[in-house]
Design a protein around this motif. Structure first.
Motif, short mmCIF file in Angstrom:
data_model
loop_
_atom_site.label_atom_id
_atom_site.label_comp_id
_atom_site.label_asym_id
_atom_site.label_seq_id
_atom_site.Cartn_x
_atom_site.Cartn_y
_atom_site.Cartn_z
N GLN A 112 0.84 -1.20 0.00
CA GLN A 112 0.00 0.00 0.00
C GLN A 112 0.87 1.25 0.00
O GLN A 112 1.62 1.48 0.95
N GLN A 121 -3.35 5.23 -0.95
CA GLN A 121 -3.82 4.31 -1.98
C GLN A 121 -4.41 3.05 -1.38
O GLN A 121 -4.31 2.80 -0.18
N GLY A 122 -5.03 2.25 -2.24
CA GLY A 122 -5.52 0.96 -1.80
C GLY A 122 -4.40 -0.07 -1.75
O GLY A 122 -3.23 0.24 -1.96
N LEU A 123 -4.77 -1.30 -1.44
CA LEU A 123 -3.80 -2.38 -1.36
C LEU A 123 -3.66 -3.05 -2.72
O LEU A 123 -4.66 -3.38 -3.36
N ARG A 142 -12.91 10.22 -3.74
CA ARG A 142 -11.63 9.84 -3.14
C ARG A 142 -11.45 10.50 -1.78
O ARG A 142 -10.81 9.94 -0.90
N LEU A 191 -9.81 5.65 6.29
CA LEU A 191 -9.79 5.31 4.87
C LEU A 191 -10.73 4.11 4.69
O LEU A 191 -10.55 3.09 5.36
N LEU A 243 -12.02 1.26 2.32
CA LEU A 243 -11.57 0.51 1.15
C LEU A 243 -12.62 -0.47 0.69
O LEU A 243 -13.22 -1.17 1.51
N PHE A 248 -8.33 -4.51 -4.41
CA PHE A 248 -8.79 -3.33 -3.68
C PHE A 248 -8.88 -2.10 -4.58
O PHE A 248 -8.08 -1.93 -5.51
N GLY A 249 -9.83 -1.23 -4.23
CA GLY A 249 -9.88 0.08 -4.82
C GLY A 249 -8.94 1.02 -4.10
O GLY A 249 -8.30 0.65 -3.11
N PRO A 250 -8.85 2.28 -4.57
CA PRO A 250 -7.92 3.25 -3.98
C PRO A 250 -8.38 3.81 -2.65
O PRO A 250 -7.59 4.43 -1.94
N GLY A 251 -9.67 3.61 -2.31
CA GLY A 251 -10.15 4.07 -1.03
C GLY A 251 -10.79 5.44 -1.07
O GLY A 251 -10.55 6.24 -1.99
#
Lengths: 112, 115
Positions: free
Chosen positions: A38, A42-44, B9, B88, B90, B106-109
């Motif tokens: 990560q 950002q996401g994982l 976002r 955050l 996710l 996963f998405g960027p959150g």
């Protein structure tokens, strides 16, 4: 109880040096294992996974991990670290099913 | 569009507001997830959906209300949140477990701040 332990909260390595991030799991059978990365905000991103077969698995970005049943470990390695590898790394596992159990993460800093 | 996308976002909301988070996956998956990631705490699974049906609610307060209209879309409706809900959020998706695939994408959150 099922759990994942990442003993190192922070690790600092010099660019070009080798890297090993530790992961130990507690589970009564052979788990399905993962490493995620990560970057800030950002996401994982999935780096690699182990389901069965060859205990040394290759992933993206030059990473590899080795499953050692006798040590209940799944350590992540990279022969030569790049500055762009600075991020947080998460080990995770499941025994099958939807639920992934995540470790608390290891923050990697790369010194130039 | 590829992978898992999340909007917005970033979100700042007051404690009395109502807002929604949206997640969309373009991977053909049948399972979707909401996670909460707070500083200094492990990733917390909130909800799991398989084929649009909720199969897991990890004791999440009712001020968080998920919705999964189809296998590609997942929403998280928020109302009367508390400052400790700042985190955050996710979204993730995967193939269904009985297909023998367990990795989640996963998405960027969405970075949520409750004021």
């Amino acid at each position: 109880a099922q759990s994942v332990t990442q003993p190192d909260i922070h690790i600092t390595v010099s660019e070009g040096a080798s890297l090993e991030l530790r992961c130990n799991y507690s589970y009564g059978a052979t788990p399905y294992l993962f490493w995620y990365v990560q970057s800030p905000g950002q996401g994982l991103q999935l780096l690699l996974k182990y389901f069965s077969g060859d205990t040394l698995v290759q992933g993206i970005k030059g990473f590899e991990a080795e499953f050692k049943r006798s040590q209940s470990s799944f350590n992540l390695r990279k022969p030569s670290v790049h500055w762009s590898d600075a991020a947080e790394y998460f080990c995770a596992f499941t025994g099958g099913g939807n639920k992934l159990t995540f470790g608390t993460g290891t923050q990697l800093k790369v010194e130039l | 569009e590829t992978g898992v996308t999340q909007t917005p976002r970033h979100l700042v909301m007051g404690m009395t507001n109502k807002k929604s988070l949206k997640c969309e996956q373009h991977l053909g998956h049948n399972a979707m997830y909401w996670y909460k990631q707070s500083a200094k705490k492990p990733l917390e699974l909130m909800f799991v959906y398989n084929f649009k049906e909720q199969t897991e609610n990890n004791s999440v307060p009712s001020r968080f209300s998920p919705e999964c209209p189809n296998s590609s879309h997942l929403f998280l409706h928020l109302h009367t949140l508390q400052p400790e809900d700042s985190a955050l959020y996710l979204c993730a998706s995967s193939r269904s477990p009985w297909e023998g695939a367990y990795e989640q994408y996963f998405g960027p959150g969405t970075r949520l701040t409750v004021t």
